[in-house]
Write a protein that holds these residues in place. Structure first.
Motif, PDB file in Angstrom:
ATOM      1  N   ARG A 131     -29.919  52.607   2.754  1.00 21.09           N
ATOM      2  CA  ARG A 131     -30.322  52.291   1.379  1.00 21.09           C
ATOM      3  C   ARG A 131     -29.248  51.468   0.674  1.00 21.09           C
ATOM      4  O   ARG A 131     -29.549  50.472  -0.002  1.00 21.09           O
ATOM      5  N   ARG A 132     -27.984  51.869   0.823  1.00 22.41           N
ATOM      6  CA  ARG A 132     -26.892  51.128   0.187  1.00 22.41           C
ATOM      7  C   ARG A 132     -26.793  49.718   0.748  1.00 22.41           C
ATOM      8  O   ARG A 132     -26.574  48.756   0.011  1.00 22.41           O
ATOM      9  N   VAL A 133     -26.926  49.592   2.050  1.00 26.10           N
ATOM     10  CA  VAL A 133     -26.822  48.271   2.671  1.00 26.10           C
ATOM     11  C   VAL A 133     -27.976  47.382   2.219  1.00 26.10           C
ATOM     12  O   VAL A 133     -27.797  46.177   1.993  1.00 26.10           O
ATOM     13  N   GLU A 134     -29.160  47.959   2.058  1.00 26.90           N
ATOM     14  CA  GLU A 134     -30.302  47.178   1.577  1.00 26.90           C
ATOM     15  C   GLU A 134     -30.003  46.580   0.198  1.00 26.90           C
ATOM     16  O   GLU A 134     -30.380  45.430  -0.087  1.00 26.90           O
ATOM     17  N   LEU A 135     -29.306  47.339  -0.642  1.00 26.94           N
ATOM     18  CA  LEU A 135     -28.932  46.836  -1.965  1.00 26.94           C
ATOM     19  C   LEU A 135     -27.898  45.720  -1.880  1.00 26.94           C
ATOM     20  O   LEU A 135     -27.783  44.904  -2.810  1.00 26.94           O
ATOM     21  N   LEU A 136     -27.155  45.674  -0.784  1.00 27.01           N
ATOM     22  CA  LEU A 136     -26.133  44.636  -0.603  1.00 27.01           C
ATOM     23  C   LEU A 136     -26.700  43.324  -0.073  1.00 27.01           C
ATOM     24  O   LEU A 136     -26.016  42.295  -0.121  1.00 27.01           O
ATOM     25  N   ARG A 137     -27.910  43.337   0.447  1.00 23.71           N
ATOM     26  CA  ARG A 137     -28.458  42.149   1.095  1.00 23.71           C
ATOM     27  C   ARG A 137     -28.477  40.915   0.190  1.00 23.71           C
ATOM     28  O   ARG A 137     -28.126  39.822   0.637  1.00 23.71           O
ATOM     29  N   PRO A 138     -28.850  41.022  -1.089  1.00 23.52           N
ATOM     30  CA  PRO A 138     -28.801  39.822  -1.938  1.00 23.52           C
ATOM     31  C   PRO A 138     -27.399  39.240  -2.063  1.00 23.52           C
ATOM     32  O   PRO A 138     -27.236  38.010  -2.088  1.00 23.52           O
ATOM     33  N   ARG A 139     -26.398  40.103  -2.150  1.00 21.19           N
ATOM     34  CA  ARG A 139     -25.024  39.592  -2.246  1.00 21.19           C
ATOM     35  C   ARG A 139     -24.594  38.949  -0.930  1.00 21.19           C
ATOM     36  O   ARG A 139     -23.922  37.910  -0.928  1.00 21.19           O
ATOM     37  N   ILE A 140     -24.983  39.519   0.204  1.00 24.30           N
ATOM     38  CA  ILE A 140     -24.670  38.912   1.502  1.00 24.30           C
ATOM     39  C   ILE A 140     -25.303  37.524   1.586  1.00 24.30           C
ATOM     40  O   ILE A 140     -24.673  36.558   2.036  1.00 24.30           O
ATOM     41  N   ALA A 141     -26.557  37.413   1.127  1.00 23.81           N
ATOM     42  CA  ALA A 141     -27.250  36.120   1.138  1.00 23.81           C
ATOM     43  C   ALA A 141     -26.547  35.122   0.223  1.00 23.81           C
ATOM     44  O   ALA A 141     -26.451  33.925   0.537  1.00 23.81           O
ATOM     45  N   GLU A 142     -26.041  35.598  -0.908  1.00 22.24           N
ATOM     46  CA  GLU A 142     -25.359  34.719  -1.862  1.00 22.24           C
ATOM     47  C   GLU A 142     -24.058  34.182  -1.263  1.00 22.24           C
ATOM     48  O   GLU A 142     -23.767  32.981  -1.336  1.00 22.24           O
ATOM     49  N   VAL A 143     -23.270  35.069  -0.666  1.00 26.27           N
ATOM     50  CA  VAL A 143     -22.019  34.637  -0.028  1.00 26.27           C
ATOM     51  C   VAL A 143     -22.320  33.676   1.116  1.00 26.27           C
ATOM     52  O   VAL A 143     -21.638  32.650   1.291  1.00 26.27           O
ATOM     53  N   THR A 144     -23.343  33.984   1.903  1.00 27.85           N
ATOM     54  CA  THR A 144     -23.744  33.105   3.002  1.00 27.85           C
ATOM     55  C   THR A 144     -24.060  31.708   2.498  1.00 27.85           C
ATOM     56  O   THR A 144     -23.589  30.706   3.053  1.00 27.85           O
ATOM     57  N   ALA A 145     -24.861  31.613   1.440  1.00 28.99           N
ATOM     58  CA  ALA A 145     -25.243  30.304   0.893  1.00 28.99           C
ATOM     59  C   ALA A 145     -24.029  29.528   0.399  1.00 28.99           C
ATOM     60  O   ALA A 145     -23.925  28.309   0.612  1.00 28.99           O
ATOM     61  N   SER A 173     -25.214  49.358  10.103  1.00 21.08           N
ATOM     62  CA  SER A 173     -26.254  48.776   9.252  1.00 21.08           C
ATOM     63  C   SER A 173     -25.750  47.540   8.527  1.00 21.08           C
ATOM     64  O   SER A 173     -26.462  46.538   8.393  1.00 21.08           O
ATOM     65  N   LEU A 174     -24.502  47.596   8.058  1.00 25.27           N
ATOM     66  CA  LEU A 174     -23.921  46.447   7.360  1.00 25.27           C
ATOM     67  C   LEU A 174     -23.728  45.278   8.313  1.00 25.27           C
ATOM     68  O   LEU A 174     -24.048  44.127   7.977  1.00 25.27           O
ATOM     69  N   ALA A 175     -23.216  45.543   9.507  1.00 22.25           N
ATOM     70  CA  ALA A 175     -23.004  44.474  10.484  1.00 22.25           C
ATOM     71  C   ALA A 175     -24.317  43.791  10.843  1.00 22.25           C
ATOM     72  O   ALA A 175     -24.394  42.556  10.928  1.00 22.25           O
ATOM     73  N   LYS A 176     -25.374  44.583  11.047  1.00 19.72           N
ATOM     74  CA  LYS A 176     -26.678  44.007  11.390  1.00 19.72           C
ATOM     75  C   LYS A 176     -27.196  43.143  10.247  1.00 19.72           C
ATOM     76  O   LYS A 176     -27.760  42.061  10.477  1.00 19.72           O
ATOM     77  N   ALA A 177     -27.016  43.602   9.004  1.00 16.44           N
ATOM     78  CA  ALA A 177     -27.484  42.828   7.853  1.00 16.44           C
ATOM     79  C   ALA A 177     -26.731  41.502   7.751  1.00 16.44           C
ATOM     80  O   ALA A 177     -27.332  40.444   7.504  1.00 16.44           O
ATOM     81  N   GLU A 178     -25.419  41.537   7.945  1.00 15.56           N
ATOM     82  CA  GLU A 178     -24.619  40.314   7.875  1.00 15.56           C
ATOM     83  C   GLU A 178     -25.038  39.324   8.961  1.00 15.56           C
ATOM     84  O   GLU A 178     -25.164  38.117   8.705  1.00 15.56           O
TER      85      GLU A 178
END
Length: 397
Positions: A106-120, A350-355
């Protein structure tokens, strides 16, 4: 079958990749093999799925026993007893249980938008540069490092310090014991000062939460907080930078699979599981110590011996997976043992997979003509780094 111990880490015949063929031969001929660690101490290397899974889950193989007098070591420096990697249950369960909450799905799911932002942001910088660039420096390192720094509450401005310290801490024979100890000491002092700062001015970051728990509940010591932060920071970026480059190379070598991902992007989560299985970092650290004589395959591991379960090799075991060296995004077998098993299963899985999912998908969508900027045989693998990885990974588009 050879009775002579192999030198570990095992050097590869192809300097541009991990020693896949060497480990495949060991799985066939000697899945539980005597080795000499980088320190010269003896040990055992396990490369088969069945036996590696046993070592990872059987509590007779202990992490804490590395502190016993005369216990074998993989580095010249003594491991730290307050590091979660060197604990057994129940202490390990107590420390890890508090950190697990920050890495829940659940926490990692909330981080996904920030991961996408840093990626961009990073891909924009790559595009502005025009290439070629070293993917490690431009993308593979800053993506996980920025995410984990923000999560922990560590200033990203200090990231080069972490990179330099990690290079020494995670080395196997490249640096002296004094140099490794100096890096450990510097990182410990840094986190000690950071805990003091979080206590005076707490935020909503993980280190502030852990410091508060230590102060108010007494379920963590200050030393445990510091070393937990250190472990999360090191593992949270050094593993990922290795896997991002290796996974990129696997994707570039399999254009048919990339084409399938473009047609069916919903397959990216499964592709990431497959990439983690195939491109697990090349060297195993943190040995377990046999607390009694333990039969394993055709040998008996004697009490007090160090055992390394090579999860990357075990996850390519032909006995549990058809064509294990083939990259196939349609597989449903997951990562097998590549993220560990048992009490020490990767806390940041979970965080590594999301990244990886967000980062690699965006990389290949943004740069559809992405390619290596050098011949593959010019890539160099870091033999003396605990997690392996390419020294540089030049790409163009």
């Amino acid at each position: 079958m050879s009775t002579e111990p192999l030198a570990y880490p095992i050097l590869r015949t192809d300097p541009s990749s991990p020693p896949v063929d060497e480990y495949a031969q060991l799985r066939r001929d000697q899945p539980v093999c005597p080795i000499n660690l980088a320190t010269g101490d003896p040990g055992w290397l396990v490369t088969s799925y069945e036996h590696a899974r046993t070592v990872l889950s059987d509590r007779r193989f202990s992490r804490e026993a590395v502190f016993a007098e005369g216990a074998p070591r993989y580095q010249a420096t003594l491991p730290n007893p307050d590091s979660v990697q060197n604990m057994d249950p129940p202490r390990h369960s107590r420390v890890r249980g508090l950190a697990n909450q920050a890495f829940s799905a659940r926490r990692v799911e909330l981080l996904r938008p920030r991961i996408a932002e840093v990626t961009a942001e990073l891909l924009d910088e790559m595009a502005a540069d025009g290439g070629p660039v070293d993917l490690n420096l431009a993308f593979g390192r800053p993506l996980p490092l920025r995410v984990i720094c923000e999560m922990l509450g560590v200033p990203f401005a200090d990231h080069q310090k972490f990179v330099d310290w990690t290079e020494r801490i995670m080395s196997l024979g490249e640096f002296t014991g004094a140099e490794i100890a100096e890096a450990f000491g510097a990182m410990k002092a840094y986190f000690k000062d950071l805990v003091v700062a979080k206590r005076a001015d707490p935020g909503d970051d993980l280190l502030s939460v852990l410091t508060s728990v230590a102060d108010s509940e007494g379920t963590l010591t200050e030393s445990e907080v510091m070393h937990l932060g250190t472990a999360i920071l090191v593992a949270g970026h050094d593993t990922s930078v290795t896997v991002i480059a290796s996974a990129t190379l696997t994707l570039l070598r399999n254009p048919d699979q990339v084409a399938l991902l473009r047609r069916e992007p919903e397959r990216w989560p499964a592709a990431v599981e497959e990439l983690i299985r195939l491109d697990n970092p090349g060297v195993v650290i943190n040995p377990r110590i046999a607390t009694c004589d333990i039969p394993l395959g055709d040998v008996v591991i004697p009490k007090g011996a160090a055992v390394l379960a090579h999860v990357g090799a075990a996850s390519r075991d032909e006995s549990v997976l058809e064509d294990p060296d083939t990259f196939d995004v349609t597989r449903t077998t997951g990562t097998l043992l590549s993220l560990g098993h048992g009490p020490h299963f990767c806390i940041g899985a979970s965080l590594a997979k999301a990244e990886l999912e967000i980062g690699l998908r965006a990389l290949f969508e943004r740069f559809p003509e992405l390619r290596l900027a050098v011949d593959p045989d010019q890539l160099e693998w870091r033999d003396k780094a605990a997690l392996g990885g390419f020294k540089q990974f030049p790409v163009a588009w």
